[in-house]
Design a protein around this motif. Structure first.
Motif, short mmCIF file in Angstrom:
data_model
loop_
_atom_site.label_atom_id
_atom_site.label_comp_id
_atom_site.label_asym_id
_atom_site.label_seq_id
_atom_site.Cartn_x
_atom_site.Cartn_y
_atom_site.Cartn_z
N PRO A 1 -34.46 0.09 -12.66
CA PRO A 1 -33.64 0.60 -13.77
C PRO A 1 -33.13 2.01 -13.55
O PRO A 1 -32.10 2.40 -14.11
CB PRO A 1 -34.62 0.55 -14.96
CG PRO A 1 -35.64 -0.46 -14.58
CD PRO A 1 -35.80 -0.33 -13.10
N ASP A 2 -33.83 2.80 -12.73
CA ASP A 2 -33.41 4.17 -12.45
C ASP A 2 -32.36 4.25 -11.34
O ASP A 2 -31.92 5.34 -10.97
CB ASP A 2 -34.60 5.04 -12.09
CG ASP A 2 -35.40 4.50 -10.91
OD1 ASP A 2 -34.99 3.47 -10.33
OD2 ASP A 2 -36.45 5.09 -10.57
N GLY A 3 -31.97 3.09 -10.78
CA GLY A 3 -30.96 3.08 -9.73
C GLY A 3 -31.51 3.26 -8.34
O GLY A 3 -30.78 3.17 -7.35
N LEU A 4 -32.81 3.52 -8.22
CA LEU A 4 -33.43 3.69 -6.91
C LEU A 4 -33.92 2.34 -6.39
O LEU A 4 -34.32 1.47 -7.16
CB LEU A 4 -34.60 4.66 -6.99
CG LEU A 4 -34.27 6.11 -7.33
CD1 LEU A 4 -35.55 6.93 -7.50
CD2 LEU A 4 -33.39 6.73 -6.26
N LYS B 1 -19.59 3.37 -5.50
CA LYS B 1 -19.66 4.67 -6.16
C LYS B 1 -18.45 5.52 -5.83
O LYS B 1 -17.85 6.15 -6.71
CB LYS B 1 -20.95 5.39 -5.74
CG LYS B 1 -21.17 6.73 -6.43
CD LYS B 1 -22.49 7.34 -6.03
CE LYS B 1 -22.70 8.68 -6.73
NZ LYS B 1 -24.01 9.29 -6.33
N ALA B 2 -18.07 5.56 -4.56
CA ALA B 2 -16.93 6.38 -4.13
C ALA B 2 -15.62 5.91 -4.76
O ALA B 2 -14.73 6.73 -5.03
CB ALA B 2 -16.82 6.37 -2.61
N LYS B 3 -15.51 4.60 -5.00
CA LYS B 3 -14.28 4.05 -5.55
C LYS B 3 -14.34 3.87 -7.06
O LYS B 3 -13.41 3.30 -7.67
CB LYS B 3 -13.96 2.72 -4.86
CG LYS B 3 -13.56 2.90 -3.39
CD LYS B 3 -13.37 1.58 -2.70
CE LYS B 3 -12.74 1.77 -1.31
NZ LYS B 3 -13.52 2.65 -0.44
N GLY B 4 -15.42 4.31 -7.68
CA GLY B 4 -15.54 4.22 -9.13
C GLY B 4 -15.74 2.81 -9.65
O GLY B 4 -15.36 2.50 -10.78
N LEU B 5 -16.33 1.94 -8.83
CA LEU B 5 -16.57 0.56 -9.22
C LEU B 5 -18.01 0.37 -9.65
O LEU B 5 -18.94 0.79 -8.94
CB LEU B 5 -16.26 -0.39 -8.06
CG LEU B 5 -14.84 -0.38 -7.49
CD1 LEU B 5 -14.77 -1.30 -6.27
CD2 LEU B 5 -13.85 -0.83 -8.55
N TRP C 1 -29.58 -9.08 7.00
CA TRP C 1 -30.35 -8.69 8.17
C TRP C 1 -30.50 -7.17 8.12
O TRP C 1 -29.74 -6.43 8.70
CB TRP C 1 -29.66 -9.16 9.45
CG TRP C 1 -30.48 -8.95 10.69
CD1 TRP C 1 -30.28 -8.03 11.67
CD2 TRP C 1 -31.67 -9.67 11.07
NE1 TRP C 1 -31.26 -8.12 12.64
CE2 TRP C 1 -32.13 -9.13 12.30
CE3 TRP C 1 -32.39 -10.72 10.48
CZ2 TRP C 1 -33.27 -9.61 12.94
CZ3 TRP C 1 -33.52 -11.19 11.13
CH2 TRP C 1 -33.94 -10.64 12.34
N GLY C 2 -31.50 -6.71 7.35
CA GLY C 2 -31.68 -5.29 7.10
C GLY C 2 -31.27 -4.95 5.68
O GLY C 2 -30.64 -5.75 4.98
N ASP C 3 -31.62 -3.74 5.25
CA ASP C 3 -31.34 -3.33 3.88
C ASP C 3 -30.04 -2.54 3.73
O ASP C 3 -29.48 -2.45 2.64
CB ASP C 3 -32.48 -2.43 3.36
CG ASP C 3 -33.76 -3.20 3.10
OD1 ASP C 3 -33.68 -4.33 2.56
OD2 ASP C 3 -34.84 -2.68 3.42
N SER C 4 -29.53 -1.96 4.80
CA SER C 4 -28.48 -0.95 4.67
C SER C 4 -27.15 -1.49 4.15
O SER C 4 -26.42 -0.75 3.47
CB SER C 4 -28.26 -0.25 6.01
OG SER C 4 -27.84 -1.17 7.00
N ASP C 5 -26.80 -2.75 4.45
CA ASP C 5 -25.50 -3.27 4.02
C ASP C 5 -25.32 -3.17 2.52
O ASP C 5 -24.26 -2.77 2.03
CB ASP C 5 -25.32 -4.72 4.47
CG ASP C 5 -25.09 -4.85 5.97
OD1 ASP C 5 -24.73 -3.84 6.59
OD2 ASP C 5 -25.27 -5.95 6.50
N MET D 1 -27.95 -1.78 0.22
CA MET D 1 -28.63 -0.61 -0.35
C MET D 1 -27.85 0.68 -0.12
O MET D 1 -27.87 1.59 -0.96
CB MET D 1 -30.03 -0.48 0.24
CG MET D 1 -30.90 0.56 -0.46
SD MET D 1 -32.62 0.48 0.10
CE MET D 1 -32.49 1.20 1.74
N THR D 2 -27.16 0.77 1.00
CA THR D 2 -26.45 2.00 1.33
C THR D 2 -24.94 1.81 1.34
O THR D 2 -24.21 2.41 0.55
CB THR D 2 -26.91 2.54 2.70
OG1 THR D 2 -28.33 2.69 2.68
CG2 THR D 2 -26.26 3.87 3.00
N THR D 3 -24.44 0.95 2.22
CA THR D 3 -23.00 0.85 2.43
C THR D 3 -22.26 0.36 1.19
O THR D 3 -21.34 1.03 0.71
CB THR D 3 -22.69 -0.09 3.62
OG1 THR D 3 -23.39 0.37 4.77
CG2 THR D 3 -21.20 -0.12 3.90
#
Length: 209
Positions: A182-185, A100-104, A86-90, A92-94
């Protein structure tokens, strides 16, 4: 949700992640979600949560591959299912930022998904306004929302209600609405990035000129 006739929920997955940066929940967070400090204290790491989710996918015949690896080893060839949010943020962002922050590494099965808000508007010919609870009750009837909003499992169950109502009223889910290139975006961000770079070059040429 299985898209049979009639559609039905065949299995559920839930686990709590144990916070590492801010391990103590705020009063606001507890009141908003209904999650207790004890829930997260008994939780697992994000890596383990992703591994458990991958195991659930295998158990339900949605993927193959050896256990372990936080879902990075899953074989998704011939996949005929999709993740619905329900939305993209879960995702795409969170989720991406947490990985990324945890190196996974980011699990491949989360690289594409369906934002149900987009298809809700397409099917019902109105915007998905008022939040998930209002949208569930607008299409499934008053008092049809079950549970406490902002709880992950509760929101998942009620998102599934909309999916099943759409299926029963003739909608067919055929393609993902969002994903990473492929560019991660994320899809759509590539175009905006190129447009932004074009405007930047234009501004620089005017300055240099």
């Amino acid at each position: 949700v299985k898209t049979t006739s009639p559609p039905m929920v065949v299995s559920e997955f839930q686990t709590y992640c144990r916070p590492t940066v801010n391990p103590t929940l705020s009063t606001f967070c507890k009141h908003l979600t209904g999650i207790s400090q004890e829930d997260v204290d008994r939780g697992v790491s994000l890596h383990r949560a992703l591994d458990l989710h991958a195991q659930w996918l295998r158990e339900n015949g949605l993927a193959t591959g050896a256990p372990g690896g936080a879902g990075l080893d899953l074989d998704l060839d011939g996949r005929d299912w999709a993740t619905v949010t329900w939305g993209d943020s879960d995702i795409m962002t969170t989720l991406r930022n947490e990985c990324k922050a945890k190196g996974l590494p980011f699990p491949a099965h989360f690289r594409k998904w369906i934002n149900l808000k987009v298809l809700f508007q397409r099917h019902y010919k109105r915007e998905a306004k008022g939040g998930l609870k209002a949208c569930v009750e607008s299409c499934c009837g008053g008092n049809s929302f079950e549970g406490r909003p902002h709880s992950g499992i509760v929101d998942s169950r009620n998102t599934a209600k909309i999916v099943m109502h759409m299926l029963r009223t003739g909608f067919r889910f055929r393609a993902n609405t969002r994903g990473f290139g492929p560019d991660g975006l994320a899809w759509g961000q590539q175009r905006r990035k190129k447009e932004g770079e074009g405007e930047k070059r234009k501004d620089e040429s005017q300055i240099n000129g």
